[in-house]
Design an enzyme around this catalytic site. Structure first.
Site, PDB file in Angstrom:
ATOM      1  N   SER A   1     -11.563  -6.158  11.646  1.00 51.34           N
ATOM      2  CA  SER A   1     -10.351  -6.516  10.891  1.00 51.34           C
ATOM      3  C   SER A   1      -9.087  -6.145  11.667  1.00 51.34           C
ATOM      4  O   SER A   1      -8.105  -6.889  11.661  1.00 51.34           O
ATOM      5  CB  SER A   1     -10.363  -5.823   9.516  1.00 51.34           C
ATOM      6  OG  SER A   1     -10.141  -4.433   9.634  1.00 51.34           O
ATOM      7  N   LYS A   2      -9.111  -5.022  12.376  1.00 54.75           N
ATOM      8  CA  LYS A   2      -7.907  -4.586  13.096  1.00 54.75           C
ATOM      9  C   LYS A   2      -7.752  -5.341  14.433  1.00 54.75           C
ATOM     10  O   LYS A   2      -6.631  -5.626  14.847  1.00 54.75           O
ATOM     11  CB  LYS A   2      -7.925  -3.070  13.331  1.00 54.75           C
ATOM     12  CG  LYS A   2      -7.823  -2.249  12.042  1.00 54.75           C
ATOM     13  CD  LYS A   2      -6.508  -2.462  11.291  1.00 54.75           C
ATOM     14  CE  LYS A   2      -6.349  -1.531  10.101  1.00 54.75           C
ATOM     15  NZ  LYS A   2      -5.127  -1.780   9.310  1.00 54.75           N
TER      16      LYS A   2
ATOM     17  N   ASP B   1      -1.510  -6.568  -5.257  1.00 55.18           N
ATOM     18  CA  ASP B   1      -2.836  -6.454  -4.644  1.00 55.18           C
ATOM     19  C   ASP B   1      -2.903  -7.541  -3.575  1.00 55.18           C
ATOM     20  O   ASP B   1      -2.821  -8.730  -3.891  1.00 55.18           O
ATOM     21  CB  ASP B   1      -3.912  -6.685  -5.727  1.00 55.18           C
ATOM     22  CG  ASP B   1      -5.327  -6.553  -5.176  1.00 55.18           C
ATOM     23  OD1 ASP B   1      -5.522  -6.761  -3.970  1.00 55.18           O
ATOM     24  OD2 ASP B   1      -6.234  -6.243  -5.977  1.00 55.18           O
TER      25      ASP B   1
ATOM     26  N   SER C   1      -1.937  -1.712  12.591  1.00 55.66           N
ATOM     27  CA  SER C   1      -3.243  -1.842  13.221  1.00 55.66           C
ATOM     28  C   SER C   1      -3.780  -0.418  13.325  1.00 55.66           C
ATOM     29  O   SER C   1      -3.683   0.369  12.382  1.00 55.66           O
ATOM     30  CB  SER C   1      -3.086  -2.533  14.582  1.00 55.66           C
ATOM     31  OG  SER C   1      -4.305  -2.554  15.263  1.00 55.66           O
TER      32      SER C   1
ATOM     33  N   SER D   1       1.222   3.471  -2.331  1.00 60.79           N
ATOM     34  CA  SER D   1       0.827   4.491  -3.307  1.00 60.79           C
ATOM     35  C   SER D   1       0.447   5.817  -2.669  1.00 60.79           C
ATOM     36  O   SER D   1       0.492   6.850  -3.332  1.00 60.79           O
ATOM     37  CB  SER D   1      -0.355   3.994  -4.141  1.00 60.79           C
ATOM     38  OG  SER D   1      -1.473   3.806  -3.304  1.00 60.79           O
ATOM     39  N   SER D   2       0.040   5.800  -1.391  1.00 68.58           N
ATOM     40  CA  SER D   2      -0.388   7.063  -0.777  1.00 68.58           C
ATOM     41  C   SER D   2      -0.249   7.005   0.735  1.00 68.58           C
ATOM     42  O   SER D   2       0.124   5.974   1.300  1.00 68.58           O
ATOM     43  CB  SER D   2      -1.849   7.366  -1.158  1.00 68.58           C
ATOM     44  OG  SER D   2      -2.722   6.447  -0.539  1.00 68.58           O
ATOM     45  N   GLY D   3      -0.563   8.132   1.382  1.00 65.27           N
ATOM     46  CA  GLY D   3      -0.682   8.196   2.840  1.00 65.27           C
ATOM     47  C   GLY D   3       0.518   7.652   3.607  1.00 65.27           C
ATOM     48  O   GLY D   3       1.676   7.987   3.319  1.00 65.27           O
TER      49      GLY D   3
ATOM     50  N   TYR E   1     -14.466  -2.630  10.197  1.00 64.52           N
ATOM     51  CA  TYR E   1     -13.057  -2.181  10.183  1.00 64.52           C
ATOM     52  C   TYR E   1     -12.409  -2.561  11.521  1.00 64.52           C
ATOM     53  O   TYR E   1     -11.303  -3.092  11.556  1.00 64.52           O
ATOM     54  CB  TYR E   1     -13.011  -0.669   9.938  1.00 64.52           C
ATOM     55  CG  TYR E   1     -11.618  -0.080  10.000  1.00 64.52           C
ATOM     56  CD1 TYR E   1     -10.677  -0.370   9.003  1.00 64.52           C
ATOM     57  CD2 TYR E   1     -11.228   0.755  11.047  1.00 64.52           C
ATOM     58  CE1 TYR E   1      -9.398   0.170   9.050  1.00 64.52           C
ATOM     59  CE2 TYR E   1      -9.947   1.299  11.100  1.00 64.52           C
ATOM     60  CZ  TYR E   1      -9.040   0.995  10.105  1.00 64.52           C
ATOM     61  OH  TYR E   1      -7.763   1.529  10.158  1.00 64.52           O
TER      62      TYR E   1
ATOM     63  N   GLY F   1       0.810  -1.227   0.000  1.00 68.42           N
ATOM     64  CA  GLY F   1       0.000   0.000   0.000  1.00 68.42           C
ATOM     65  C   GLY F   1       0.831   1.260   0.000  1.00 68.42           C
ATOM     66  O   GLY F   1       0.532   2.224   0.707  1.00 68.42           O
TER      67      GLY F   1
HETATM   68  N1  LIG Z   1      -5.343   7.397   8.290  1.00 65.67           N
HETATM   69  C1  LIG Z   1      -5.716   6.992   9.480  1.00 65.67           C
HETATM   70  O1  LIG Z   1      -6.360   7.742  10.237  1.00 65.67           O
HETATM   71  C2  LIG Z   1      -5.327   5.619   9.965  1.00 65.67           C
HETATM   72  C3  LIG Z   1      -5.417   5.362  11.330  1.00 65.67           C
HETATM   73  C4  LIG Z   1      -5.088   4.107  11.808  1.00 65.67           C
HETATM   74  C5  LIG Z   1      -4.661   3.127  10.934  1.00 65.67           C
HETATM   75  N2  LIG Z   1      -4.589   3.376   9.600  1.00 65.67           N
HETATM   76  C6  LIG Z   1      -4.149   2.297   8.716  1.00 65.67           C
HETATM   77  O2  LIG Z   1      -3.023   2.715   7.977  1.00 65.67           O
HETATM   78  C7  LIG Z   1      -2.948   1.973   6.768  1.00 65.67           C
HETATM   79  C8  LIG Z   1      -2.690   2.934   5.607  1.00 65.67           C
HETATM   80  O3  LIG Z   1      -3.808   3.790   5.450  1.00 65.67           O
HETATM   81  P1  LIG Z   1      -3.649   5.341   5.077  1.00 65.67           P
HETATM   82  O4  LIG Z   1      -4.206   6.120   6.173  1.00 65.67           O
HETATM   83  O5  LIG Z   1      -2.286   5.632   4.594  1.00 65.67           O
HETATM   84  O6  LIG Z   1      -4.712   5.432   3.877  1.00 65.67           O
HETATM   85  P2  LIG Z   1      -4.516   5.613   2.301  1.00 65.67           P
HETATM   86  O7  LIG Z   1      -3.786   6.868   2.009  1.00 65.67           O
HETATM   87  O8  LIG Z   1      -5.877   5.439   1.770  1.00 65.67           O
HETATM   88  O9  LIG Z   1      -3.603   4.372   1.883  1.00 65.67           O
HETATM   89  C9  LIG Z   1      -4.116   3.080   1.843  1.00 65.67           C
HETATM   90  C10 LIG Z   1      -3.235   2.239   0.948  1.00 65.67           C
HETATM   91  O10 LIG Z   1      -3.707   0.889   0.970  1.00 65.67           O
HETATM   92  C11 LIG Z   1      -3.773   0.457  -0.373  1.00 65.67           C
HETATM   93  N3  LIG Z   1      -4.682  -0.672  -0.596  1.00 65.67           N
HETATM   94  C12 LIG Z   1      -6.000  -0.758  -0.367  1.00 65.67           C
HETATM   95  N4  LIG Z   1      -6.459  -1.969  -0.751  1.00 65.67           N
HETATM   96  C13 LIG Z   1      -5.384  -2.651  -1.227  1.00 65.67           C
HETATM   97  C14 LIG Z   1      -5.184  -3.941  -1.769  1.00 65.67           C
HETATM   98  N5  LIG Z   1      -6.193  -4.802  -1.943  1.00 65.67           N
HETATM   99  N6  LIG Z   1      -3.927  -4.321  -2.141  1.00 65.67           N
HETATM  100  C15 LIG Z   1      -2.876  -3.461  -2.009  1.00 65.67           C
HETATM  101  N7  LIG Z   1      -3.001  -2.221  -1.527  1.00 65.67           N
HETATM  102  C16 LIG Z   1      -4.246  -1.824  -1.138  1.00 65.67           C
HETATM  103  C17 LIG Z   1      -4.188   1.685  -1.169  1.00 65.67           C
HETATM  104  O11 LIG Z   1      -3.898   1.448  -2.530  1.00 65.67           O
HETATM  105  P3  LIG Z   1      -4.649   2.174  -3.748  1.00 65.67           P
HETATM  106  O12 LIG Z   1      -3.910   3.456  -3.966  1.00 65.67           O
HETATM  107  O13 LIG Z   1      -4.497   1.206  -4.874  1.00 65.67           O
HETATM  108  O14 LIG Z   1      -6.085   2.367  -3.346  1.00 65.67           O
HETATM  109  C18 LIG Z   1      -3.268   2.708  -0.503  1.00 65.67           C
HETATM  110  O15 LIG Z   1      -1.963   2.594  -1.002  1.00 65.67           O
HETATM  111  C19 LIG Z   1      -4.261   1.192   6.653  1.00 65.67           C
HETATM  112  O16 LIG Z   1      -4.023  -0.146   7.056  1.00 65.67           O
HETATM  113  C20 LIG Z   1      -5.172   1.892   7.661  1.00 65.67           C
HETATM  114  O17 LIG Z   1      -6.149   1.026   8.176  1.00 65.67           O
HETATM  115  C21 LIG Z   1      -4.905   4.625   9.088  1.00 65.67           C
END
Ligand SMILES: NC(=O)c1ccc[n+]([C@@H]2O[C@H](COP(=O)([O-])OP(=O)(O)OC[C@H]3O[C@@H](n4cnc5c(N)ncnc54)[C@H](OP(=O)(O)O)[C@@H]3O)[C@@H](O)[C@H]2O)c1
Length: 272
Positions: free
Chosen positions: A150-151, A55, A133, A12-14, A147, A10
């Site tokens: 899952s976590k 993926d 997580s 690609s972003s964030g 969600y 993952g």
């Molecule tokens: N942001 C928050 O507040 C927060 C808080 C706690 C935990 N988290 C966790 O942090 C992690 C990253 O999230 P983020 O906040 O950085 O959000 P994000 O910017 O939406 O990044 C999510 C990443 O996961 C990828 N992804 C989704 N489904 C996938 C799949 N089937 N195979 C491969 N890659 C996949 C997305 O790819 P695409 O670009 O292809 O969609 C993207 O690269 C997640 O596990 C999330 O649950 C986030």
């Protein structure tokens, strides 16, 4: 610190994207995986970074990419399971397919990557598995029902693996961010929409306003990148790494107060 080799999903972003960039500043080599490798073109020019299409819901894709990366890099020291998204809405309205995809991505995706790496890390007699997580893996909040499931599943699995993998020199870690400003509350968010007649409309409106404000004021993903680095290099048996101001205070509150107080305090803050 010796130069390390990391694998991340993952990217690609964030959080994933920021983590790759941060590890590069530390001189690490990184296998940055993502569904669409064109999504993060900027990574291709970074020193030590190689980009792969992955993926995590595709078992054969996971197995072959892990093998390729292992050969290309001559081993991997740190595996970061970051790919994930958040489904949000009344549980009653979630379809079987929506529930399965949430678990398949956040939980089974992590399972698949770990299963592919564990035999290789055992041969190497060392390695760190870091699973993203969330505070959502410790405390339940409204509308993130599946969600959370899952976590919580990722948390239980990882804690158990601490004991199983330690004799082989493999460390496991859980990074638990609070709200972070990424695509999580944007394009990665899946709304589980309840028909009017189910009686959730007002509740959903209230909670959405609360979450939208929370995410708009949230910290940046660089905070989590630093926590992931710390979790990767730290020795010893600490497995949980809360990340960000809200996560840290919520964990302290969760530890010091009975669950019933937490729920009353949370309802007060959310106005429900
Ligand atoms: N942001 C928050 O507040 C927060 C808080 C706690 C935990 N988290 C966790 O942090 C992690 C990253 O999230 P983020 O906040 O950085 O959000 P994000 O910017 O939406 O990044 C999510 C990443 O996961 C990828 N992804 C989704 N489904 C996938 C799949 N089937 N195979 C491969 N890659 C996949 C997305 O790819 P695409 O670009 O292809 O969609 C993207 O690269 C997640 O596990 C999330 O649950 C986030």
């Amino acid at each position: 610190m010796l130069q390390q080799k990391a694998f991340i999903t993952g990217a690609s972003s964030g959080i994933g994207l920021e983590t790759v960039k941060y590890l590069v500043t530390k001189g690490w080599q990184v296998a940055a995986t993502m569904r669409n490798p064109d999504a993060a073109a900027e990574l291709k020019d970074l020193p030590g970074v190689r980009v792969y299409a992955l993926d995590v819901t595709q078992p054969d894709n996971v197995k072959s990419v892990v093998q390729t990366v292992w050969q290309d890099f001559g081993g991997i020291d740190v595996v970061i399971n970051n790919a994930g998204y958040g489904a949000i809405g009344p549980f009653e309205s979630a379809t079987e397919a929506q529930i399965q995809l949430q678990m398949d991505t956040n939980f089974m995706g992590t399972v698949r990557v770990m299963k592919a790496f564990i035999p290789l890390l055992k041969q190497q007699k060392k390695g760190v598995l870091i699973n993203l997580s969330s505070v959502a893996g410790r405390v339940g909040m409204p509308l993130y029902n599946i969600y959370h499931a899952s976590k919580f599943a990722v948390e239980g699995l990882t804690e158990s693996l601490y004991y199983e993998l330690r004799p082989f020199g493999i460390r496991v870690r859980l990074v638990e961010p609070g709200p972070i400003k990424t695509e999580f509350n944007g394009r990665s968010r899946e709304d589980l929409v309840a028909p009017e007649g189910l009686g959730y409309t007002r509740f959903v409106g209230q909670i959405n306003r609360f979450y939208n404000k929370m995410f708009s004021e949230a910290e940046g993903a660089d905070v989590v990148a630093k926590t992931i680095y710390k979790a990767a290099i730290r020795k010893g048996s600490k497995i949980r790494y809360p990340s960000g101001r809200i996560a840290k205070s919520l964990m302290v509150l969760n530890k010091l107060t009975p669950g019933s107080w937490m729920r009353v305090i949370s309802r007060k803050i959310m106005g429900i």
